[in-house]
Design an enzyme around this catalytic site. Structure first.
Site, PDB file in Angstrom:
ATOM      1  N   GLY A   1       0.847  -1.199   0.000  1.00  0.00           N
ATOM      2  CA  GLY A   1       0.000   0.000   0.000  1.00  0.00           C
ATOM      3  C   GLY A   1       0.880   1.246   0.000  1.00  0.00           C
ATOM      4  O   GLY A   1       0.727   2.149  -0.831  1.00  0.00           O
ATOM      5  N   HIS A   2       1.844   1.293   0.931  1.00  0.00           N
ATOM      6  CA  HIS A   2       2.778   2.422   0.972  1.00  0.00           C
ATOM      7  C   HIS A   2       3.549   2.509  -0.350  1.00  0.00           C
ATOM      8  O   HIS A   2       3.763   3.593  -0.884  1.00  0.00           O
ATOM      9  CB  HIS A   2       3.793   2.247   2.103  1.00  0.00           C
TER      10      HIS A   2
ATOM     11  N   GLN B   1      -6.386   6.123   0.103  1.00  0.00           N
ATOM     12  CA  GLN B   1      -7.839   6.145   0.318  1.00  0.00           C
ATOM     13  C   GLN B   1      -8.235   5.202   1.451  1.00  0.00           C
ATOM     14  O   GLN B   1      -9.299   5.302   2.029  1.00  0.00           O
ATOM     15  CB  GLN B   1      -8.537   5.776  -0.996  1.00  0.00           C
TER      16      GLN B   1
HETATM   17  P1  AMP Z   1       0.387   4.618   7.723  1.00  0.00           P
HETATM   18  O1  AMP Z   1       1.803   4.176   7.692  1.00  0.00           O
HETATM   19  O2  AMP Z   1      -0.565   3.562   8.134  1.00  0.00           O
HETATM   20  O3  AMP Z   1       0.194   5.930   8.424  1.00  0.00           O
HETATM   21  O4  AMP Z   1       0.010   4.905   6.201  1.00  0.00           O
HETATM   22  C1  AMP Z   1       0.748   5.826   5.445  1.00  0.00           C
HETATM   23  C2  AMP Z   1       0.001   6.121   4.165  1.00  0.00           C
HETATM   24  O5  AMP Z   1      -0.167   4.914   3.435  1.00  0.00           O
HETATM   25  C3  AMP Z   1      -1.400   6.670   4.431  1.00  0.00           C
HETATM   26  O6  AMP Z   1      -1.671   7.700   3.501  1.00  0.00           O
HETATM   27  C4  AMP Z   1      -2.265   5.471   4.204  1.00  0.00           C
HETATM   28  O7  AMP Z   1      -3.574   5.802   3.791  1.00  0.00           O
HETATM   29  C5  AMP Z   1      -1.524   4.754   3.104  1.00  0.00           C
HETATM   30  N1  AMP Z   1      -1.919   3.341   3.087  1.00  0.00           N
HETATM   31  C6  AMP Z   1      -1.890   2.468   4.122  1.00  0.00           C
HETATM   32  N2  AMP Z   1      -2.390   1.276   3.745  1.00  0.00           N
HETATM   33  C7  AMP Z   1      -2.769   1.395   2.453  1.00  0.00           C
HETATM   34  C8  AMP Z   1      -3.364   0.537   1.486  1.00  0.00           C
HETATM   35  N3  AMP Z   1      -3.689  -0.721   1.772  1.00  0.00           N
HETATM   36  N4  AMP Z   1      -3.616   1.009   0.254  1.00  0.00           N
HETATM   37  C9  AMP Z   1      -3.309   2.301  -0.057  1.00  0.00           C
HETATM   38  N5  AMP Z   1      -2.734   3.158   0.795  1.00  0.00           N
HETATM   39  C10 AMP Z   1      -2.458   2.732   2.033  1.00  0.00           C
END
Ligand code: AMP
Length: 569
Positions: free
Chosen positions: A53-54, A202
């Site tokens: 995702g990241h 998203q």
């Molecule tokens: P986090 O490390 O959880 O704060 O996420 C960092 C960024 O990655 C945020 O903008 C999240 O929305 C994005 N993100 C996390 N998981 C996913 C995913 N499965 N698909 C798309 N973006 C993601």
């Protein structure tokens, strides 16, 4: 790739990059010529434990910017005292390797002290954020366990507070203070990095809506790019917190996505009411009792206010606990006619194809060329110099453009005056490129195009329609042809127009250079969206290309039993 742990180091490095030192990057072999050479900086804020995702955000940032900065920071301000700040997965070495492989230029991985410690000049940076120390919170252990909720008001730190109606629903109900923590840290990161674009997923739909509002309300000169949710093969949304799940829980977790798909089916069958959609999710979730829903909600995707029914669009969002792990997922339901985005390089036949597709499918062809011509007409009418971008920005931001009609005849009006014929004059043709090249004009017109898209029922061609203008278009086509074939077609066109012949090799070189320019320019670069369907037209006639797109539309977009009718006309 460079790694910085302080704002001082990062700022110094970025200021040197911005001063035009991208040459150095090319010489050391790390620069691929397909990146924009405009010095633009893309920021991807994360909390680390990076997954696909990241990486999807990083890939997008990599495509659109000369420089990519990834921040990795587990932000205590956004965790409540009983949340998982302490146990949140931290894997800095692996994260750095992933960033390096993904072509990231800079990782910014500050400690809590480095990011918050110096914000209070009275304190000493000796291991605790100073504000925390001063407020006597260090002893309470809140610095280690997260600060949202109890600690926030007391720590002597300037905070960014999003509007209460946006934070009181969904995750805000059980995570008070969370979004203030997010908005505060993101604002700090924006100020430190000063990116041109910032990338968010998203997956965190409420976060995205709040940050869009923050950028708009505080006039931050940053474009937010929202990337689609990346899922495992079985539909589970990727999350760093999935690591907490046992194999059994991991299997159960797929029920979140299955619940959303049930609601999607109900929506496709005509269900628009809150109760119908929420119950569809609920019924599915009840089949796995170990999954405890925290909320299942239907809200407006931008305001986060609860909806009684989906008018234009609705965000169906879930949070649920599996054991002690809290997972979230969501789905945007759009009650609009579909949008077809056709991108591709110059000379691939887009402009002919797009009109025919519009006609066959009964969609509005949104002629963006006509919009740029309309603005050019206004600029010339107002006696402005094309070089006076500031004056043009004022003019364009206040004008009203109306596009109507059918694919064969688009009618154009500006500020209520019909200028359909006037925009085809030689003076407009001579000036339209220069006016379209102004970043402010482009930005403003993209906004207008997106407004048309709200109602859907349009087909549009360009270079970045599927990636930037309508990233959520229902059907994205990338229409392409080899350089050789496009050169051959161009030669034929010139011949048909009775012009003198140009050698194929010369045309090929010109097309190659145009492609390179199109894909590396700052404004509207040519990109193939990850979810676009490529049509290679070397061995296809225009009619065959149109037939293919129409077939794809019927197969993937138009819903059984649903008439496709033009929105305007
Ligand atoms: P986090 O490390 O959880 O704060 O996420 C960092 C960024 O990655 C945020 O903008 C999240 O929305 C994005 N993100 C996390 N998981 C996913 C995913 N499965 N698909 C798309 N973006 C993601």
């Amino acid at each position: 790739m460079r790694v910085f742990t302080t704002a001082a180091g990062l700022r110094c490095y970025l200021s040197k990059l911005r001063a035009g030192q991208h040459q150095a990057k090319e010489q050391d072999g790390t620069h691929s010529s397909c990146y924009p050479l405009d010095g633009s900086v893309g920021l991807v804020p994360t909390m680390g434990a990076l997954h696909d995702g990241h990486l999807s955000l990083i890939r997008r940032a990599r495509q659109e910017n000369a420089w990519v900065v990834v921040s990795i920071f587990v932000n205590p301000l956004q965790f409540g005292p009983n949340e998982d700040f302490k146990t949140y997965p931290r894997q800095p070495i692996q994260d750095q390797q992933l960033c390096e492989q993904a072509g990231v230029d800079v990782v910014f991985a500050p400690t809590v002290e480095a990011l918050y410690g110096h914000s209070n000049p009275l304190g000493k940076p000796d291991g605790e954020p100073n504000g925390l120390k001063q407020a006597g919170l260090a002893q309470t252990g809140l610095a280690q366990t997260g600060l949202a909720q109890t600690g926030l008001a007391q720590i002597g730190l300037t905070q960014v507070m999003p509007p209460a109606p946006m934070t009181s629903e969904l995750c805000g109900q059980t995570r008070p203070g969370h979004f203030t923590g997010v908005a505060t840290v993101v604002t700090k990161l924006f100020n430190i990095v000063q990116p041109d674009r910032a990338y968010f997923g998203q997956k965190d739909a409420q976060q995205v809506a709040i940050l869009q509002k923050l950028v708009a309300d505080l006039n931050l000169p940053i474009e937010l790019r929202v990337c689609p949710i990346v899922r495992e093969h079985d539909g589970l949304a990727l999350s760093s917190r999935n690591q907490y799940l046992s194999p059994e829980q991991r299997a159960q977790a797929t029920i979140l996505n299955r619940g959303l798909r049930q609601a999607e089916q109900a929506f496709r069958a005509g269900g628009r009411l809150r109760q119908v959609l929420i119950e569809a999710v609920q019924a599915e979730l009840e089949t796995v009792p170990t999954v405890q829903p925290e909320y299942i909600e239907l809200v407006h995707p931008e305001t986060m206010l609860p909806l009684q029914q989906v008018e234009e669009a609705g965000l169906l969002a879930i949070a649920a606990r599996i054991g002690s792990t809290r997972l979230i997922d969501n789905l945007v339901l759009r009650n609009r006619q579909p949008i077809v985005a056709i991108d591709g390089p110059a000379g691939a036949g887009k402009s002919t194809v797009v009109r025919q597709v519009a006609q066959v499918l009964g969609l509005l062809y949104l002629d963006t060329g006509a919009m740029y011509r309309a603005v050019t007409w206004l600029v010339l009418q107002s006696d402005l110099r094309v070089g006076d971008e500031a004056a043009i920005a004022e003019l364009v931001s206040q004008c009203q453009i109306d596009i109507s009609g059918n694919p064969a005849m688009t009618r154009v009006a500006i500020n209520g005056q019909d200028i359909t014929a006037a925009i085809r004059s030689p003076e407009i043709t001579a000036q339209v490129s220069a006016v379209s090249a102004l970043p402010t004009v482009r930005r403003e017109l993209v906004k207008r195009q997106q407004d048309y898209g709200r109602r859907g029922g349009i087909v549009m061609d360009g270079r970045d329609i599927g990636t930037c203008v309508f990233p959520d278009a229902e059907l994205k086509i990338f229409l392409t042809a080899s350089v050789q074939e496009r050169a051959r077609r161009r030669q034929q066109d010139l011949k048909n127009q009775g012009q003198s012949e140009i050698a194929l090799a010369e045309l090929e070189r010109a097309i190659y250079e145009r492609d390179l320019k199109d894909s590396t320019r700052r404004i509207a670069p040519l990109r193939q969206a990850e979810d676009a369907i490529e049509i290679q037209s070397d061995h296809l006639t225009i009619d065959q290309v149109v037939a293919k797109i129409v077939a794809l539309y019927h197969e993937r977009v138009s819903r059984p039993g649903e008439a496709v009718s033009p929105i305007l006309g």
